[in-house]
Design a protein around this motif. Structure first.
Motif, PDB file in Angstrom:
ATOM      1  N   ALA A 168      -6.941  -1.711  -1.391  1.00 33.54           N
ATOM      2  CA  ALA A 168      -6.456  -0.424  -0.418  1.00 33.54           C
ATOM      3  C   ALA A 168      -5.574  -0.382  -1.376  1.00 33.54           C
ATOM      4  O   ALA A 168      -4.753   1.007  -1.410  1.00 33.54           O
ATOM      5  N   VAL A 169      -4.860  -1.627  -1.844  1.00 34.17           N
ATOM      6  CA  VAL A 169      -3.528  -0.839  -2.735  1.00 34.17           C
ATOM      7  C   VAL A 169      -4.049  -0.269  -4.008  1.00 34.17           C
ATOM      8  O   VAL A 169      -3.035   0.421  -4.200  1.00 34.17           O
ATOM      9  N   MET A 170      -5.296  -1.064  -4.101  1.00 32.29           N
ATOM     10  CA  MET A 170      -5.614   0.062  -5.793  1.00 32.29           C
ATOM     11  C   MET A 170      -5.892   1.158  -5.570  1.00 32.29           C
ATOM     12  O   MET A 170      -5.993   2.471  -6.195  1.00 32.29           O
ATOM     13  N   LYS A 197       0.741  -1.054  -0.357  1.00 36.68           N
ATOM     14  CA  LYS A 197       0.155  -0.167   0.057  1.00 36.68           C
ATOM     15  C   LYS A 197       1.173   1.036   0.290  1.00 36.68           C
ATOM     16  O   LYS A 197       0.334   2.266  -0.474  1.00 36.68           O
ATOM     17  N   ALA A 198       1.942   0.876   0.710  1.00 35.04           N
ATOM     18  CA  ALA A 198       2.522   2.310   0.779  1.00 35.04           C
ATOM     19  C   ALA A 198       3.286   2.551  -0.861  1.00 35.04           C
ATOM     20  O   ALA A 198       3.671   3.320  -1.452  1.00 35.04           O
ATOM     21  N   LEU A 199       4.046   1.577  -1.544  1.00 33.15           N
ATOM     22  CA  LEU A 199       4.326   1.661  -2.400  1.00 33.15           C
ATOM     23  C   LEU A 199       3.596   2.279  -3.387  1.00 33.15           C
ATOM     24  O   LEU A 199       4.141   2.805  -4.682  1.00 33.15           O
ATOM     25  N   ALA A 200       2.515   1.592  -3.737  1.00 25.52           N
ATOM     26  CA  ALA A 200       1.288   2.108  -4.473  1.00 25.52           C
ATOM     27  C   ALA A 200       1.481   3.712  -4.476  1.00 25.52           C
ATOM     28  O   ALA A 200       0.860   4.410  -5.306  1.00 25.52           O
ATOM     29  N   ALA A 201       1.844   4.651  -3.190  1.00 24.38           N
ATOM     30  CA  ALA A 201       1.635   6.258  -3.497  1.00 24.38           C
ATOM     31  C   ALA A 201       2.285   6.662  -3.963  1.00 24.38           C
ATOM     32  O   ALA A 201       2.912   7.200  -3.937  1.00 24.38           O
ATOM     33  N   ASN A 237      -2.006   7.662  -7.409  1.00 23.23           N
ATOM     34  CA  ASN A 237      -0.905   8.609  -6.986  1.00 23.23           C
ATOM     35  C   ASN A 237      -0.470   9.210  -8.098  1.00 23.23           C
ATOM     36  O   ASN A 237      -0.697   9.601  -9.616  1.00 23.23           O
ATOM     37  N   PRO A 238      -0.113  10.707  -8.210  1.00 21.06           N
ATOM     38  CA  PRO A 238       0.094  11.569  -9.320  1.00 21.06           C
ATOM     39  C   PRO A 238       0.736  11.099 -10.211  1.00 21.06           C
ATOM     40  O   PRO A 238       1.041  12.344 -11.548  1.00 21.06           O
TER      41      PRO A 238
END
Length: 445
Positions: free
Chosen positions: A325-327, A302-306, A333-334
Motif C-alpha cells: 500500500a505504501v509503495m 501510506k499517507a506520507l507516501a502521497a 506521487n506527482p
C-alpha cells in the motif's frame, strides 16, 4: 497622434462620440483647448467621423470625401487620443465629492482609460444593493470588467453578459490587484451565504484563488457557510490566525480541509494530529522536514507516501518498508523521483500507479506498455505521442476511452474518436480538442 496636435485647433465632428458621453467629451475638448466647428471651412484643422451620423451630415461628409479635401479621422482614434488628457486623480476627487454615479458609469465603460484607473473607479461604483446583472447599469459595469480583463474575449463575447463570466475570469487571471478588487465588490460580499448556483461558482472560484487576500478570506470565514469555509481552509496563503479561527469552529469538514493545507501552522498541526484520522489526512499534504517525517513514519507511512513534499531520501525510506500500500501510494506521487526502484517491482497495483503518474518519463512509460496497465498509460498526459498512437491501434475500448479524454492525445486520433458515439462526449470535453477547434475555427463534426 498626440493630444497636443489638436491644442488650439478647430475640429468638425460628424455624429456623436462613442466611448465618452457628450458631457465628458466636451470637458476634454475644453481641457485641450479644442474648438468644435459648426461647418467645414478653411480654418477647420480636422474632421472626425463619429457614430449616429444623420442623413444631412452624411451627405456633407460624402462631399468632403469626394472632394479629397480631407481624410476624416475615426471617432475611435480621436477619442483614444483625447482620453490621454484625462487626469485620474482630479476625476477621482470630483467623483468622490459629487457621488455622480452616472458619470462614473460612463467612465467605467470607456475602453481608453488605464487598467489602474479602471480598478480605482470600480471601487467607487455604487451597486445600489443589487447583483452584478440585476440592473442595466450594473450589467454594463460587469460586462466592462469582464471584457477588459478576460483573455481572448474576441473569441467569446457572450462571456461578458453571463454571471459565470466572472467565475471564468477568476479562474484564468493571475492579477493580484484585480482579484483583490473583485473580492471587495458589494454584490459578492452580500452574497457570501448564497446558494444560487452561478453566484456560488464565483464565490468558490474566489475562495480557491491563490491571490485572494486576507480581508476576502476573513469575510468568507465569518459570513460564509461551512462548505465555503472548507474551501478557504485549503488556501495556501491562509494566515495562522485565520487557521486558528477555522479550527475553533470545530466543524469536522472544515477541520479535515484545514489539515490538508500544506501551509498548516506547525503548532496547530501538533494539536490536530493528536487525532489519528486527521493525522492520516494531514501527513499526505503538510510541509515536511526530517523531524516531522520521522514522527509520522511509524503510523502514517501510506499517507506520507502521497505527500508531494517528499525528498528523494524520504521516498527511498518509504520504498524500503516493502509495504504494498505504501509503495502504491508512492508510485502515484506527482513528485516521484525514485522511479527506477519501483519499476523493478512486479506488483500490479504499483505498476498501474506508475503508468498513470505524469511524473514518469516517456521512456519509462513506454517500457510499461503491455504490462496490464495500458488504459492508465492511455490516460497519462506524460505518455509520448508514439506510445499513444501504438495504444490506439490495439482498439481496446477502455484504452480508447482514456485516449479520448487525454489532452495529450494527438489531434488526428481525437478526430477519429469523436466519430465513435462511445467516445464522442469525452472528446468534446477534452480541453485540447476544444482549443484546436477554436484555433482552427472549423466547428464540430
Amino acid at each position: 497622434m498626440q493630444p497636443r496636435t489638436f491644442t488650439h485647433k478647430r475640429i468638425l465632428l460628424f455624429g456623436a462620440p462613442r466611448a465618452l458621453n457628450r458631457e465628458e467629451f466636451d470637458r476634454l475638448l475644453r481641457a485641450a483647448d479644442i474648438t468644435l466647428a459648426d461647418r467645414y471651412d478653411a480654418d477647420v484643422d480636422a474632421v472626425v467621423e463619429g457614430r449616429l451620423i444623420n442623413p444631412l451630415e452624411q451627405e456633407e461628409l460624402d462631399r468632403l470625401y469626394d472632394s479629397d479635401k480631407v481624410v476624416p479621422l475615426s471617432i475611435d482614434a480621436f477619442e483614444k487620443t483625447l482620453c490621454t488628457q484625462i487626469e485620474p486623480e482630479r476625476i477621482m476627487m470630483s467623483l468622490k465629492l459629487t457621488r455622480d454615479n452616472e458619470r462614473l458609469h460612463a467612465f467605467l465603460q470607456n475602453p481608453y482609460i488605464s487598467n489602474d484607473f479602471f480598478l480605482k473607479l470600480l471601487q467607487l461604483y455604487d451597486w445600489k444593493g443589487e447583483g452584478f446583472f440585476d440592473t442595466d447599469e450594473n450589467r454594463d459595469v460587469t460586462a466592462a470588467l469582464i471584457g477588459r480583463y478576460y483573455e481572448h474575449i474576441e473569441r467569446n463575447h457572450n462571456v461578458q453578459y453571463s454571471t459565470l463570466g466572472l467565475m471564468h475570469l477568476l479562474r484564468q487571471t493571475r492579477r493580484p490587484r484585480l482579484i483583490r478588487v473583485i473580492g471587495s465588490l458589494a454584490p459578492l460580499r452580500q452574497a457570501v451565504g448564497s446558494n444560487e448556483r452561478q453566484m456560488r461558482a464565483i464565490l468558490e472560484a474566489l475562495a480557491l484563488h491563490p491571490d485572494s487576500d486576507e480581508p476576502t478570506l476573513k469575510h468568507f470565514i465569518r459570513q460564509g457557510d461551512d462548505a465555503l469555509r472548507a474551501l478557504v481552509a485549503t488556501h495556501p496563503a491562509l494566515s495562522p490566525a485565520l487557521q486558528q479561527e477555522l479550527a475553533a469552529l470545530n466543524v469536522p469538514a472544515v477541520t479535515t480541509a484545514l489539515v490538508s493545507n500544506p501551509a498548516l501552522d506547525a503548532a496547530l498541526a501538533e494539536r490536530l494530529f493528536a487525532d489519528d484520522a486527521l493525522a492520516e489526512t494531514g501527513y499526505a499534504h503538510i510541509a515536511l522536514d526530517d523531524a516531522r517525517f520521522d514522527k509520522g513514519l511509524a503510523r502514517h507511512a501510506k499517507a506520507l507516501a502521497a505527500n508531494p513534499a517528499l525528498t528523494p531520501p524520504m521516498q527511498q525510506r518509504l520504498f524500503e518498508t516493502g509495504d504494498e500500500a505504501v509503495m502504491t501510494a508512492l508510485a502515484a506521487n506527482p513528485a516521484l523521483q525514485i522511479t527506477g526502484a519501483l519499476m523493478q517491482t512486479k506488483i500490479p497495483a504499483v505498476r498501474a500507479a506508475l503508468a498513470a503518474n505524469p511524473a514518469m518519463t516517456g521512456e519509462a512509460l513506454t517500457a510499461l506498455a503491455g504490462s496490464g496497465c495500458d488504459a492508465a498509460l492511455a490516460g497519462n498526459t506524460a505518455s509520448p505521442a508514439a506510445l499513444l498512437e501504438q495504444l490506439y491501434t490495439r482498439g481496446d475500448a477502455d484504452v480508447l476511452g482514456a485516449l479520448a479524454a487525454n489532452p495529450a492525445t494527438p489531434i488526428d486520433i481525437l478526430q477519429q474518436l469523436q466519430l465513435d458515439a462511445r467516445f464522442e462526449r469525452a472528446v468534446r470535453t477534452n480541453d485540447a480538442f476544444g482549443q484546436f477547434i477554436q484555433r482552427e475555427n472549423i466547428g464540430w463534426l
